[in-house]
Design a protein around this motif. Structure first.
Motif, mmCIF file in Angstrom:
data_model
loop_
_atom_site.group_PDB
_atom_site.id
_atom_site.type_symbol
_atom_site.label_atom_id
_atom_site.label_comp_id
_atom_site.label_asym_id
_atom_site.label_seq_id
_atom_site.Cartn_x
_atom_site.Cartn_y
_atom_site.Cartn_z
ATOM 1 N N LEU A 110 0.839 -1.197 0.000
ATOM 2 C CA LEU A 110 0.000 0.000 0.000
ATOM 3 C C LEU A 110 0.878 1.253 0.000
ATOM 4 O O LEU A 110 0.659 2.178 -0.798
ATOM 5 C CB LEU A 110 -0.912 -0.015 1.230
ATOM 6 C CG LEU A 110 -1.865 1.165 1.422
ATOM 7 C CD1 LEU A 110 -2.845 1.276 0.276
ATOM 8 C CD2 LEU A 110 -2.618 1.031 2.748
ATOM 9 N N ARG B 180 1.132 3.522 -3.410
ATOM 10 C CA ARG B 180 0.513 4.848 -3.305
ATOM 11 C C ARG B 180 1.550 5.957 -3.514
ATOM 12 O O ARG B 180 1.250 7.002 -4.092
ATOM 13 C CB ARG B 180 -0.183 5.022 -1.959
ATOM 14 C CG ARG B 180 -1.521 4.309 -1.880
ATOM 15 C CD ARG B 180 -2.259 4.635 -0.593
ATOM 16 N NE ARG B 180 -2.702 6.018 -0.564
ATOM 17 C CZ ARG B 180 -3.866 6.454 -1.056
ATOM 18 N NH1 ARG B 180 -4.688 5.604 -1.648
ATOM 19 N NH2 ARG B 180 -4.206 7.728 -0.962
ATOM 20 N N GLY C 73 -0.128 6.206 -6.717
ATOM 21 C CA GLY C 73 -1.310 6.790 -6.104
ATOM 22 C C GLY C 73 -2.383 5.823 -5.668
ATOM 23 O O GLY C 73 -3.406 6.243 -5.130
ATOM 24 N N GLU C 74 -2.176 4.531 -5.866
ATOM 25 C CA GLU C 74 -3.173 3.533 -5.465
ATOM 26 C C GLU C 74 -2.451 2.273 -5.034
ATOM 27 O O GLU C 74 -1.552 1.802 -5.731
ATOM 28 C CB GLU C 74 -4.116 3.222 -6.631
ATOM 29 C CG GLU C 74 -5.290 2.316 -6.285
ATOM 30 C CD GLU C 74 -6.271 3.003 -5.331
ATOM 31 O OE1 GLU C 74 -6.108 2.848 -4.102
ATOM 32 O OE2 GLU C 74 -7.188 3.668 -5.823
ATOM 33 N N GLY C 75 -2.863 1.710 -3.895
ATOM 34 C CA GLY C 75 -2.141 0.570 -3.331
ATOM 35 C C GLY C 75 -2.788 -0.768 -3.587
ATOM 36 O O GLY C 75 -2.746 -1.649 -2.733
ATOM 37 N N TYR D 36 -5.598 6.192 7.658
ATOM 38 C CA TYR D 36 -6.600 6.366 6.604
ATOM 39 C C TYR D 36 -8.005 6.174 7.151
ATOM 40 O O TYR D 36 -8.285 5.198 7.855
ATOM 41 C CB TYR D 36 -6.396 5.361 5.464
ATOM 42 C CG TYR D 36 -5.190 5.626 4.600
ATOM 43 C CD1 TYR D 36 -5.017 6.863 3.975
ATOM 44 C CD2 TYR D 36 -4.225 4.640 4.397
ATOM 45 C CE1 TYR D 36 -3.908 7.106 3.185
ATOM 46 C CE2 TYR D 36 -3.118 4.871 3.598
ATOM 47 C CZ TYR D 36 -2.967 6.113 2.996
ATOM 48 O OH TYR D 36 -1.864 6.353 2.210
ATOM 49 N N TYR E 244 -9.482 5.738 1.863
ATOM 50 C CA TYR E 244 -8.113 6.265 1.926
ATOM 51 C C TYR E 244 -8.082 7.787 2.050
ATOM 52 O O TYR E 244 -7.185 8.452 1.538
ATOM 53 C CB TYR E 244 -7.295 5.779 0.719
ATOM 54 C CG TYR E 244 -7.233 4.277 0.684
ATOM 55 C CD1 TYR E 244 -6.358 3.564 1.493
ATOM 56 C CD2 TYR E 244 -8.121 3.551 -0.118
ATOM 57 C CE1 TYR E 244 -6.348 2.180 1.491
ATOM 58 C CE2 TYR E 244 -8.125 2.166 -0.126
ATOM 59 C CZ TYR E 244 -7.241 1.488 0.687
ATOM 60 O OH TYR E 244 -7.239 0.117 0.692
ATOM 61 N N THR F 286 -2.447 9.540 -8.556
ATOM 62 C CA THR F 286 -1.745 10.554 -7.780
ATOM 63 C C THR F 286 -2.484 11.889 -7.941
ATOM 64 O O THR F 286 -3.397 12.004 -8.772
ATOM 65 C CB THR F 286 -0.296 10.707 -8.281
ATOM 66 O OG1 THR F 286 -0.329 10.920 -9.703
ATOM 67 C CG2 THR F 286 0.522 9.456 -7.990
#
Length: 689
Positions: A162, A166, A170-172, A371, A375, A548
C-alpha cells in the motif's frame, strides 16, 4: 428424496477470493465446490476451499460469551450489574449473555477512558470478517470512543505494498484482474510461493508458463513454481531491493525503457536515472563476487530484457514486503512498470498477492491508523500495531478490542507482546475459537463465521463478492456486537442488517463503492465487481492517469543497503543459519479454522523445519530448537531436502505451539513497521541430544 440446497457464496481464506457453492442439507454443509463459470475460481478450488468447512460445527466453537472470573473479582461494580446473567463454566471463566457481556465491556471501557484518557483504547482486526463489520469497528473506535488507534493484519503483510504503490502511482491495489495472466507475454513472480499461498492464481501462471515458457521466479529457496520457470532465480536473504534495482539498471543502460510513456505519464525519471547509474550495487556484475550466487549476474539482465520488451506482469507476496526495505522494494517494482509502460493496459500490471480475502477490504474500510474509509485523511492519525505494543509496555495503552486477529501468535516478538499485554487492564475478543489472544482476554464473544453471514469481501484484485450464509446460526455477527457495545457507550447505531451498513459505506467511500449496491452484487454474485464501481466496474486501473494528485507516476529511488547474508558472503564470513518462514497449502494463518478440518490437518499437523542435506552434520537429533536473542521455538521436526540452499532454513508459522514468532524481534519495514519475518539468523539447539 433428500432435499439438498445449493447456496452460492465466497471463500474467505486466501486473497484469491474464489466464488464457491455449497451443498447444504439440514443446515449442515455437505460439500463445497466452485462454479464452472466462476470468474475467479474458473471451476477449481484448492483443498482449503473444498474441505475447510468442518470448523463451522467444531465442538469447541465459541457459542456463549464468557468473562474471566478474575476480571469480575477485580471489578465488583461490573459484576453486580450483570450478576443475574452469570453461570459458572470452569476455574477460569463464567458464561453470560451477549447483552451482559457488552454491558460489562462498555462499563470497563468507559472507566478506562475516564481514568487514562480517550486514546488509552485501541481496536485491532477486521480482515477476517466482512467489510461491514470492519467499517463499523473503525467508526465505533474513531467516533464513539474518540480514539484514533485502529489497525488490522495488513500491518504484518501488505502494508508496504500500500505504501510503495501509493507513493509511486497513487493507489495501493492490484492493477489488473487475474485473467490478464492469459494476456501477458511475460511474468515475474517475486517472493511469493504462489502454489501454496494462492493456488488458483498459480493454476493460471503454470498454465501459461507451460505453454509459452514465459515465467521468471525469484525466491530465497526453490519452490514448486521454479519447475515451470524459464528463469529460476534463487537469491540471498534480504536481496530483493538489490535485484530489483539491478533490473532497472539494465533497462536504463541498455535503453530498453519506453520514452513515450515516460514523457507522457511520469515525472522524476532523469533524477532516478542519475541515482541508479551512480549506485555501486545496481550493476548485476556485483553478483560475480557473491559466492554461490554468481549466476544471478547473467540471469538478472535476461529477465530485465524480457520484462522490458514484452507485455509483462509482476506478482509479489510477503517475500517482498516482510523485510526492512519492503516498501522500497515495492516502489522498485512499480519503477520497472513505469519505465517500460507495463501498466494501465491489458496483460501488463502489478499484482500484490494479498494473504487473506478481505485484507484489501479492511484497508478500504479505513481499518488503518492513517486512513479513513476510501483512503481519506482522518481527523487524527493513530498508532500502528507495533507502536501500540510499545504503548502497552509503557503503561499508556490500557484496553484492546480485538476482532478476529491473533496478536500473540501471528505478530512478531511474541514474548514482548505477551509482556505488553500484562500491562493492559482490559481485552475484549470477538472470535470463533479460544485462540492464543482469546485465552488472554477478559471478555470473549463468539461470533458468526464467514459461512454463516451476509457481507462484502474484497479480494486481492479489488473484486467485491457478496457472501450469503451457507448455514443459519443464532450467533451474532461482528457488527452486531459492535452495535450493541457502541449504543451502550453513547452511540446511536440503528442498523438492522448489514445492507444498511453497506449503503452507508457506499456514501462514505463513494470513490470506490458508490455503484456497488447489494442488488448489483447479488446479481453478479459469481462474477463479482472490481472497484471503483460507479455505473460500471473497473477491471484495469491507470489506463489514462495514475491516481496521484496530478495524475503522473513518480520515481522515488532508494539504494540497497549492504547487510546480512550478502555482506557476510562478500566478506567471506558466512556462518550460522538464516531462517525464512512461509505458508503451506493445507493450513491457514493461525490455523484456528483449518486445524479443525480433518482432511486439512492430517496433511500438515506440525511445523516441519526444512534443512539442506549437506548441513546434516549440525542437526544430530530428530528435533531441534531455534533460538535468537528474542526467544526460542518449541522443538521442531527436521526434514532434509535439496530445495533450500545451504545455511538457509524454512518453516511455517501456522501452529501456535511451535512458537516460531518468538524468534523475531522488532526489525521491520522502515516506513510502515511491517515485521521482517522473512529472514533472521538463528542458533540451532539439538533438542534430544
Amino acid at each position: 428424496m433428500e432435499h439438498v440446497e445449493v447456496i452460492d457464496s465466497v471463500c474467505t481464506y486466501c486473497g484469491v477470493g474464489c466464488d464457491i457453492a455449497a451443498n447444504v442439507k439440514d443446515n449442515k454443509i455437505q460439500s463445497i465446490f466452485a462454479h464452472p463459470e466462476g470468474v475467479v475460481s474458473e471451476g477449481n478450488l484448492c483443498v482449503k476451499g473444498k474441505y475447510g468447512f468442518e470448523f463451522v460445527d467444531a465442538p469447541d466453537r465459541l457459542r456463549i460469551p464468557r468473562i474471566r472470573k478474575s476480571f469480575l473479582a477485580q471489578n465488583p461494580v461490573i459484576y453486580e450489574a450483570i450478576s443475574l446473567h452469570v453461570n459458572d463454566l470452569d476455574e477460569t471463566w463464567v458464561e453470560t449473555t451477549l447483552d451482559a457481556a457488552t454491558t460489562a465491556a462498555a462499563m470497563k471501557l468507559q472507566e478506562i477512558q475516564a481514568k487514562y484518557g480517550r486514546t488509552s483504547v485501541c481496536s485491532i482486526g477486521g480482515a477476517r470478517t466482512s467489510c461491514e463489520s470492519s467499517y463499523l469497528l473503525q467508526k465505533f473506535t474513531r467516533h464513539t470512543l474518540n480514539s484514533p488507534h485502529v489497525d488490522n493484519c495488513a500491518r504484518i503483510c501488505h502494508s508496504p505494498s500500500l505504501k510503495g504503490m501509493r507513493t509511486t502511482i497513487g493507489e495501493g491495489a492490484a492493477t489488473n484482474p487475474y485473467n490478464d495472466i492469459y494476456n501477458a507475454e511475460f511474468m515475474i513472480v517475486f517472493g511469493s510461493n504462489t502454489t501454496e499461498a494462492h493456488p488458483i492464481i498459480s493454476n493460471r501462471i503454470v498454465d501459461m508458463a507451460s505453454k509459452h515458457d514465459n515465467l521468471a521466479v525469484f525466491d530465497v529457496r526453490e519452490i514448486t513454481l521454479h519447475r515451470f520457470a524459464k528463469y529460476k532465480g534463487i537469491i540471498p536473504h534480504e536481496a530483493n531491493l538489490l535485484v530489483l534495482n539491478m533490473m532497472a539498471y539494465v533497462i536504463i543502460t541498455e535503453e530498453l525503457y519506453n520514452e513515450h510513456f515516460l514523457s507522457d505519464r511520469t515525472k522524476g525519471f532523469e533524477a532516478f536515472k542519475t541515482k541508479i547509474l551512480n549506485d555501486p550495487y545496481a550493476n548485476p556484475k556485483y553478483f560475480e563476487s557473491i559466492e554461490g550466487y554468481e549466476s544471478l549476474s547473467k540471469l538478472i539482465p535476461k529477465v530485465a530484457r524480457e520484462y522490458a520488451l514484452k507485455r509483462s506482469m509482476i506478482f509479489w507476496g510477503l517475500g517482498i514486503t516482510e523485510h526492512i526495505d519492503g516498501s522500497y522494494a515495492v516502489m522498485a517494482i512499480t519503477h520497472l512498470a513505469l519505465m517500460t509502460g507495463n501498466i494501465g493496459k491489458q496483460g501488463a500490471g502489478l499484482m500484490p498477492l494479498r494473504g487473506q480475502n478481505n485484507v484489501q477490504g479492511a484497508c478500504d474500510m479505513g481499518m488503518l491508523p492513517y486512513y479513513d474509509p476510501d483512503y481519506q485523511t482522518p481527523k487524527e492519525i493513530g498508532l500502528m500495531t507495533p507502536q501500540l505494543v510499545d504503548e502497552m509496555l509503557e503503561g499508556r495503552m490500557k484496553a484492546i478490542i480485538n476482532m478476529g486477529e491473533d496478536l500473540t501468535h501471528v505478530h512478531p516478538n511474541s514474548n514482548k507482546v505477551n509482556h505488553a499485554l500484562d500491562n493492559v487492564e482490559f481485552i475484549m475478543v470477538q472470535e470463533l475459537f479460544m485462540t492464543e489472544i482469546a485465552n488472554r482476554a477478559d471478555i470473549v464473544i463468539g461470533v458468526k463465521s464467514a459461512y454463516e453471514k451476509t457481507g462484502v469481501y474484497v479480494n486481492a484484485m479489488r473484486r467485491l463478492h457478496l457472501s450469503q450464509p451457507l448455514v443459519k446460526s443464532d450467533l451474532p455477527d461482528d457488527w452486531e456486537v459492535i452495535k450493541l457495545l457502541g449504543n451502550k457507550m453513547g452511540g446511536s447505531y440503528a442498523y438492522e442488517d448489514s445492507k444498511q451498513i453497506w449503503d452507508e459505506v457506499r456514501e462514505v467511500a463513494y470513490r470506490r463503492f458508490s455503484g456497488a449496491s447489494y442488488n448489483r452484487l447479488e446479481r453478479h454474485r459469481v462474477r463479482g465487481l472490481q472497484w471503483p464501481v460507479h455505473t460500471e466496474d473497473t477491471p484495469i486501473l491507470h489506463q489514462l492517469d495514475f491516481r496521484t494528485e496530478d495524475g503522473y507516476g513518480e520515481f522515488h529511488y532508494h539504494p540497497y543497503q549492504l547487510r546480512g547474508m550478502v555482506q557476510e558472503i562478500q566478506e567471506k564470513r558466512l556462518t550460522g543459519y538464516h531462517l525464512t518462514t512461509g505458508r503451506t497449502l493445507a493450513q491457514y494463518n493461525n490455523a484456528s479454522q483449518t486445524s479443525r478440518c480433518e482432511k486439512l490437518n492430517k496433511r500438515y499437523d506440525e511445523t516441519i523445519l526444512l534443512v539442506h542435506e549437506e548441513d546434516a552434520a549440525d542437526f544430530t537429533s530428530e528435533k531441534v530448537i531455534l533460538k535468537t536473542e528474542f526467544g526460542q521455538s518449541a522443538p521442531l521436526t527436521v526434514k532434509f531436502t535439496d530445495k533450500v540452499k545451504q545455511k538457509t532454513l524454512f518453516c511455517t508459522f501456522h501452529h501456535a505451539k511451535s512458537k516460531i514468532n518468538n524468534l523475531f524481534g522488532d526489525r521491520c519495514d522502515e516506513l510502515i513497521l511491517t515485521a521482517a519475518f522473512k529472514s533472521i539468523k538463528v542458533e540451532i539447539v539439538n533438542a534430544l541430544d
